[in-house]
Design a protein around this motif. Structure first.
Motif, PDB file in Angstrom:
ATOM      1  N   LYS A 166       0.845  -1.190   0.000  1.00  0.00           N
ATOM      2  CA  LYS A 166       0.000   0.000   0.000  1.00  0.00           C
ATOM      3  C   LYS A 166       0.881   1.241   0.000  1.00  0.00           C
ATOM      4  O   LYS A 166       2.070   1.195   0.328  1.00  0.00           O
ATOM      5  N   GLY A 167       0.273   2.353  -0.409  1.00  0.00           N
ATOM      6  CA  GLY A 167       0.978   3.630  -0.458  1.00  0.00           C
ATOM      7  C   GLY A 167      -0.039   4.755  -0.458  1.00  0.00           C
ATOM      8  O   GLY A 167      -1.242   4.533  -0.309  1.00  0.00           O
ATOM      9  N   GLN A 168       0.439   5.967  -0.639  1.00  0.00           N
ATOM     10  CA  GLN A 168      -0.469   7.110  -0.699  1.00  0.00           C
ATOM     11  C   GLN A 168      -0.072   8.012  -1.853  1.00  0.00           C
ATOM     12  O   GLN A 168       1.107   8.167  -2.163  1.00  0.00           O
ATOM     13  N   PRO A 179      -2.268   6.385   7.844  1.00  0.00           N
ATOM     14  CA  PRO A 179      -1.471   5.605   8.801  1.00  0.00           C
ATOM     15  C   PRO A 179      -0.959   4.299   8.193  1.00  0.00           C
ATOM     16  O   PRO A 179      -1.517   3.787   7.212  1.00  0.00           O
ATOM     17  N   SER A 180       0.111   3.793   8.756  1.00  0.00           N
ATOM     18  CA  SER A 180       0.649   2.463   8.435  1.00  0.00           C
ATOM     19  C   SER A 180       1.102   2.331   6.991  1.00  0.00           C
ATOM     20  O   SER A 180       1.008   1.247   6.406  1.00  0.00           O
ATOM     21  N   ILE A 181       1.587   3.410   6.378  1.00  0.00           N
ATOM     22  CA  ILE A 181       2.192   3.318   5.049  1.00  0.00           C
ATOM     23  C   ILE A 181       3.658   2.940   5.253  1.00  0.00           C
ATOM     24  O   ILE A 181       4.404   3.675   5.903  1.00  0.00           O
ATOM     25  N   PRO A 182       4.109   1.792   4.739  1.00  0.00           N
ATOM     26  CA  PRO A 182       5.481   1.333   5.011  1.00  0.00           C
ATOM     27  C   PRO A 182       6.523   2.385   4.644  1.00  0.00           C
ATOM     28  O   PRO A 182       6.530   2.916   3.535  1.00  0.00           O
ATOM     29  N   GLY A 183       7.371   2.700   5.580  1.00  0.00           N
ATOM     30  CA  GLY A 183       8.452   3.639   5.349  1.00  0.00           C
ATOM     31  C   GLY A 183       8.040   5.093   5.321  1.00  0.00           C
ATOM     32  O   GLY A 183       8.901   5.972   5.182  1.00  0.00           O
ATOM     33  N   THR A 185       4.696   6.434   7.202  1.00  0.00           N
ATOM     34  CA  THR A 185       4.011   6.793   8.441  1.00  0.00           C
ATOM     35  C   THR A 185       4.069   5.626   9.421  1.00  0.00           C
ATOM     36  O   THR A 185       4.256   4.470   9.030  1.00  0.00           O
ATOM     37  N   ALA A 186       3.894   5.956  10.683  1.00  0.00           N
ATOM     38  CA  ALA A 186       3.984   4.947  11.736  1.00  0.00           C
ATOM     39  C   ALA A 186       2.801   3.984  11.663  1.00  0.00           C
ATOM     40  O   ALA A 186       1.699   4.354  11.254  1.00  0.00           O
TER      41      ALA A 186
END
Length: 299
Positions: A166-168, A179-183, A185-186
């Motif tokens: 996943k990403g944004q 939240p919880s985007i690898p690398g 956001t926490a």
């Protein structure tokens, strides 16, 4: 013997390189099923493609961009606890940009690149979707909406997003980070790889302390005042009064009748009463409408 071993080593090396090399199929001959839905029989799909219709608020195409997104297991190695990932976890573009995404799947399974939250009047289900099974490439185009907003992009295959894919995508200045985007956001539920043993004094959930018992007198003072829900309420009194008044008349009216006859009589009287009410209402309607009616000439 040395020559034989050298030849065997060369054959093994060639075979390993042949097996490890993945042929990426380019899905560029898909059938158009309308509404921006493209498909082929080899497991590739594009949903929500839009190459020319401007979203509301966009006076023109602000920019034309292309990106290549790679998906695979190897891109998750830098994120502990994940299994799949994109090669990039964050994108940013100007509002009203015409964006073409080249999606390359490098795994032997199905992956997707989906973007949510788009205007539904233009993109069915509010979604732009690229999908390909096995090593392959598929391309699709959309026009980004105006405004500053952050959109989720992810793989919707079961557990792929949960395992890191996943990403944004930020349009303009973007909105609040997801939240919880690898690398990026926490994590909401971070993994613990410290290896430290479980300590119940530190790691156990905190339970609230029990409330101390109060004296009976204090309870009586602090207890909220409740309404008196006694059996003999006002409605009960009114019902009893009506029953006492109507009892003599009812005893005379239904004297000597069986239970069936009493029920039939009540139903008949009820129907008669309903008929009288309907007649009264119809007369009132005629009286009101008759004042505004225009008399028609006699034939």
């Amino acid at each position: 013997m040395v020559k034989f071993l050298s030849l065997a080593s060369l054959v093994c090396a060639l075979s390993v390189s042949t097996v490890s090399a993945k042929e990426v199929q380019d899905h560029n001959q898909m059938m158009n099923h309308g509404d921006g839905h493209l498909m082929d029989m080899d497991g590739a799909m594009v949903m929500g493609q839009n190459t020319d219709t401007l979203p509301g608020g966009c006076e023109k195409i602000a920019a034309t961009k292309e990106i290549t997104v790679r998906a695979g297991h190897k891109y998750s190695e830098k994120f502990p606890g994940t299994m799949f990932a994109f090669d990039q976890q964050e994108y940013q573009f100007e509002p009203c940009t015409k964006l073409t995404v080249h999606f390359i799947n490098e795994d032997e399974i199905r992956h997707q690149w989906m973007m949510h939250g788009l205007p539904k009047y233009l993109y069915p289900k509010g979604m732009f979707h690229l999908e390909v099974s096995g090593p392959g490439k598929v391309s699709g185009t959309l026009i980004l909406p105006p405004g500053d907003k952050t959109y989720l992009v992810h793989c919707d295959i079961a557990q792929h997003m949960e395992k890191g894919m996943k990403g944004q995508l930020k349009v303009g200045k973007g909105g609040e980070d997801l939240p919880s985007i690898p690398g990026v956001t926490a994590s909401i539920f971070p993994d613990d790889y410290s290896g430290k043993p479980y300590d119940p004094k530190v790691d156990a959930p905190v339970t609230p302390a029990p409330v101390a018992a109060q004296p009976a007198a204090a309870k009586a003072v602090s207890a909220p005042v409740q309404s008196d829900d006694s059996i003999v309420s006002g409605v009960t009194v009114i019902g009893l009064a009506i029953g006492l008044i109507a009892a003599p008349w009812l005893s005379k009216r239904f004297a000597g009748m069986s239970a069936g006859e009493i029920v039939a009589t009540i139903l008949e009287q009820s129907a008669h009463l309903v008929g009288l009410v309907v007649q009264l209402i119809s007369k009132l309607v005629k009286m009101v409408s008759g004042k505004n009616a225009i008399a028609l000439p006699d034939k």
